[in-house]
Design a protein around this motif. Sequence first.
Motif, short mmCIF file in Angstrom:
data_model
loop_
_atom_site.label_atom_id
_atom_site.label_comp_id
_atom_site.label_asym_id
_atom_site.label_seq_id
_atom_site.Cartn_x
_atom_site.Cartn_y
_atom_site.Cartn_z
N ALA A 11 0.81 -1.22 0.00
CA ALA A 11 0.00 0.00 0.00
C ALA A 11 0.84 1.27 0.00
O ALA A 11 1.85 1.36 0.71
N TYR A 15 -3.93 0.88 4.96
CA TYR A 15 -5.15 0.38 5.64
C TYR A 15 -4.73 0.00 7.04
O TYR A 15 -3.83 -0.83 7.22
N LYS A 18 -10.34 -1.72 11.28
CA LYS A 18 -11.54 -2.32 10.67
C LYS A 18 -12.80 -1.71 11.27
O LYS A 18 -12.86 -1.47 12.47
N ASN A 24 -14.72 -8.27 7.94
CA ASN A 24 -13.42 -7.72 7.57
C ASN A 24 -13.56 -6.45 6.72
O ASN A 24 -13.02 -6.36 5.62
N ARG A 68 -8.10 -21.14 8.94
CA ARG A 68 -8.39 -19.90 8.21
C ARG A 68 -8.84 -20.21 6.77
O ARG A 68 -9.75 -19.57 6.25
N SER A 135 -8.48 -11.68 3.86
CA SER A 135 -7.55 -10.66 4.34
C SER A 135 -7.89 -9.34 3.64
O SER A 135 -8.13 -9.33 2.43
N GLY A 136 -7.90 -8.27 4.41
CA GLY A 136 -8.32 -6.97 3.84
C GLY A 136 -7.50 -6.59 2.62
O GLY A 136 -8.04 -6.16 1.59
N SER A 137 -6.19 -6.78 2.70
CA SER A 137 -5.34 -6.36 1.59
C SER A 137 -5.50 -7.28 0.37
O SER A 137 -5.16 -6.90 -0.75
N ARG A 140 -7.39 -6.08 -2.77
CA ARG A 140 -6.69 -5.24 -3.76
C ARG A 140 -5.95 -6.09 -4.79
O ARG A 140 -5.73 -5.64 -5.90
N SER A 199 -0.84 -8.17 11.63
CA SER A 199 -1.58 -6.93 11.33
C SER A 199 -3.01 -6.96 11.88
O SER A 199 -3.50 -5.94 12.35
N THR A 200 -3.68 -8.12 11.83
CA THR A 200 -5.06 -8.18 12.33
C THR A 200 -5.12 -7.76 13.81
O THR A 200 -5.92 -6.90 14.20
N MET A 203 -3.87 -3.94 14.34
CA MET A 203 -4.82 -2.85 14.03
C MET A 203 -5.98 -2.82 15.01
O MET A 203 -6.49 -1.75 15.34
N MET A 250 0.66 5.81 10.13
CA MET A 250 0.15 4.49 10.54
C MET A 250 0.99 3.93 11.68
O MET A 250 0.48 3.43 12.69
N ASP A 290 5.24 -2.03 6.03
CA ASP A 290 4.01 -2.67 6.51
C ASP A 290 4.16 -3.07 7.98
O ASP A 290 5.03 -2.56 8.66
N ALA A 291 3.36 -4.01 8.43
CA ALA A 291 3.41 -4.41 9.83
C ALA A 291 4.58 -5.36 10.08
O ALA A 291 4.39 -6.53 10.44
#
Length: 336
Positions: A11, A15, A18, A24, A68, A135-137, A140, A199-200, A203, A250, A290-291
């Motif tokens: 990104a 992001y 949530k 999600n 998962r 997964s949110g990302s 994309r 990351s989950t 965040m 972030m 990122d994370a």
Amino acid sequence: MSIATACANIALVKYWGKRDAVLNLPERGSLSLTLDALRTYTSVEKFSGNSDELIIDDQPQSGKALKRVTEFLDLVRAEAKTTERARVISKTTFPLAAGLASSASGFAALAVAAAAEYGLKLSAAELSALARRGSGSAARSIFGGLVRMDAGKKADGSDAVARPLFSREEYLQGVTFDQLAPFGAVIAVADAGAKEVGSTDGMEATKQTSPYHSAWLDQVDRDLAEAERLIRDGTFSELAEIVEGSCLAMHADAMAARPGIIYFKPVTLWAIDRVRELRKNFLHTMFTVDAGPHVVAFTVPEHMQKVAKALSEHPQIKQVITSRAGEGAHLIERMP
Ligand code: DP6
């Protein structure tokens, strides 16, 4: 059997947070570049077992990873009105243990392969919404090049989907993919062990406890609008200010959580510094993180090798990966 490939994405406008953890749904939109060198291949084959099977890079998986994937396949099966189990085989072209956006390419490839294997006819937006559940990302990574994720407003999440930043009309007006996605990236993989907070969890803890979180959310909206404008009309250094600002804001939000979440390692700060120095010396490059501890330097293809060389000059950078912009997730004939 159905087989798909998807590239990970990184990104430019992040992001982090949530609005609904079950579906999600992100609190805000984001903007990313899909990267060709960070690729996953996934096959899904229905079979008559009692439980799903998952093999990642030749290693059979159980526990959390399998759970998962089973929960994700359950969404597809519910839609397809079947309970038939599947064998999922996945391969990545980049080091998974490095924690490099592998959930993005992984769930985008799984969404495309599983939808095909269970006979669902989904639009690209529907595939993006499905991938988001993993997964949110990943939402994309359904698309190639520069991608905009929308937070959406609907409670069912059907409008929390990604789309290419440039419209079909712009492509049809003769703008080539290279003009639309003039970026590449250098990924400096730090030798820093497994990440401590995923990351989950990171965040969620940030949303619950950081005093800066509402300021972060307001800033995302401004950064998205400004980044979109600058990609069409601005200079590289103007865009760098927004992209680096989004990354640092972030991380500032995460660091302000109680207890604070710090993804940076000393080598991360070294690489950040190096990227800014290179820009002062007229190389087109800007960083994001990122994370985890790894630094990604977005750059243009002409400057990629110089940026890669500069970032490899630290003993704790164990690998430098260079990548052009990548394509969206799609079905393929066979596993490579
Ligand atoms: C820092 O997509 O991994 O990379 O939706 O919980 O699976 P989940 O999170 P994930 O978070 C990505 C966070 C980030 C920023 C970004 O990619 O925008």
